[in-house]
Scaffold this active site. Structure first.
Site: not given
Ligand code: DOR
Ligand code: ZN
Length: 342
Positions: A14, A16-18, A42, A102, A139, A174, A247, A251
């Site tokens: 799990h 996020h590589l954006r 996402n 997801k 989630h 998570h 996870d 950001h």
């Molecule tokens: O903390 C989180 N950040 N939880 C999530 O479910 C999404 C993730 C994000 O994409 O920033």
């Molecule tokens: Zn996540």
């Protein structure tokens, strides 16, 4: 005293590589210490049809091609379940190589406003996933109740889901509270859960005790000591139902150090050394191997890792800023560092 610790290359089920420019930097962090990573959908726009999946895969592959020594790193793909989806689209995701869908309840987290309101909204999607052997990643938070109660308030929905789709493989993502740990432990074999490094390492006090650390703000929010204990015991118990998903959710610093901080912990750069230190301090370094490099692959039906990674016991100060993002454990000195891989 062991000075080196060799383990199979861990998987991250799990992360996020954006997208866009930062994708390459985030991918580089993952490629250095994980064999495979399950990429969350996402993005903006989300991975919501095969054309978008194909485009995202090309972006990820292009980024990886520019990263030295990343040829054997394998990204794994998911799609985001939306209320409007039809059975035929789900089958096409499976054919295009996605291994999971997801489910983000509407309003539960970053870029989730378009999610379904309940599992009833996506009955056709779920039965097709069950038939096609796709894994359902959830989630699991009910956004209508107070934050600390959101995860456990979601469990009755999962209970109904298990009864309705008995062959669907389900991963509660998570995991963060004690009740959910018990729920997964007592559930059937087709129910598993990922656990992050930050939920194993920290509690809400680390985020807001003396001053406020927005870099530990995530969803689900960090909980209490008893919850962290339950998560640690679940992992140390050797149950195959619990495996690692970072996870890691970067950001940029300015999106965290502001009046409306975005949820997400950028854990990828430090997760492995920090977990080696944690498990070592608990006297259970061996339990890290199945948690990070066996159970997840087995649940997803993937081969065991073919490579190894070696850590050495030597102080490593986590940088204050990596790729414009403040990483987990920024500025802290960890007891282990990555020594090499093959
Ligand atoms: O903390 C989180 N950040 N939880 C999530 O479910 C999404 C993730 C994000 O994409 O920033
Ligand atoms: Zn996540």
């Amino acid at each position: 005293m062991t000075d080196r610790f060799v383990m199979p290359m861990p998987d991250d089920f799990h992360a996020h590589l954006r997208q866009g420019e930062p994708l390459m930097q985030y991918a580089r962090q993952h490629a250095g210490q994980f064999g495979r990573v399950l990429l969350m959908p996402n993005t903006m726009p989300p991975i919501f049809n095969v054309a978008r999946l194909t485009e995202y895969r090309a972006d990820v592959e292009r980024a990886l091609a520019a990263i030295p020594d990343s040829e054997r790193f394998e990204p794994l793909f998911t799609f985001k379940i939306l209320p409007s989806m039809l059975a035929a689209e789900i089958e096409s995701f499976a054919r295009a190589g996605a291994i999971a869908g997801k489910y983000y309840p509407s309003g539960s987290t970053t870029n989730a406003a378009d999610g379904p309101r309940s599992f009833d909204d996506v009955d056709e999607v779920l039965s097709t996933m069950e038939e096609s052997g796709l894994v359902l990643c959830i989630h699991g938070e009910n956004p209508e109740v107070p934050v600390f109660e959101r995860e456990r308030a979601f469990l009755p929905q999962v209970e109904r889901l298990l009864a309705r789709y008995p062959h669907l493989r389900i991963v509660l993502e998570h995991l963060s509270d004690e009740e959910s740990v018990r729920f997964v432990e007592q559930g059937p074999a087709n129910l598993a859960a990922t656990i992050t490094a930050h939920h194993l390492l920290f509690t809400v006090d680390d985020m807001i005790r003396d001053s406020m650390n927005p870099h530990l703000y995530c969803k689900p929010v960090l909980k209490f000591a008893r919850d962290r204990e339950a998560l640690r015991s679940a992992v140390l118990s050797g149950s195959k139902k619990f495996f690692f998903g970072s996870d890691s959710a970067p950001h940029p610093r300015e999106k965290k150090e502001c009046t409306a901080a975005a949820p997400g912990v950028y854990s990828a750069p430090a997760a492995l050394p920090a977990l080696v230190e944690l498990f070592d301090s608990l006297g259970s370094l061996d339990a890290l191997i199945p948690f990070m490099a066996e159970y997840g692959a087995a649940f997803y039906g993937l081969a065991a890792p073919s490579r190894t990674i070696t850590l050495e016991r030597a102080p490593w100060q986590v940088p204050q800023l990596i790729d414009g993002v403040v990483p987990m454990c920024a500025g802290k000195t960890l007891a282990w560092r990555i020594w090499g891989r093959n």
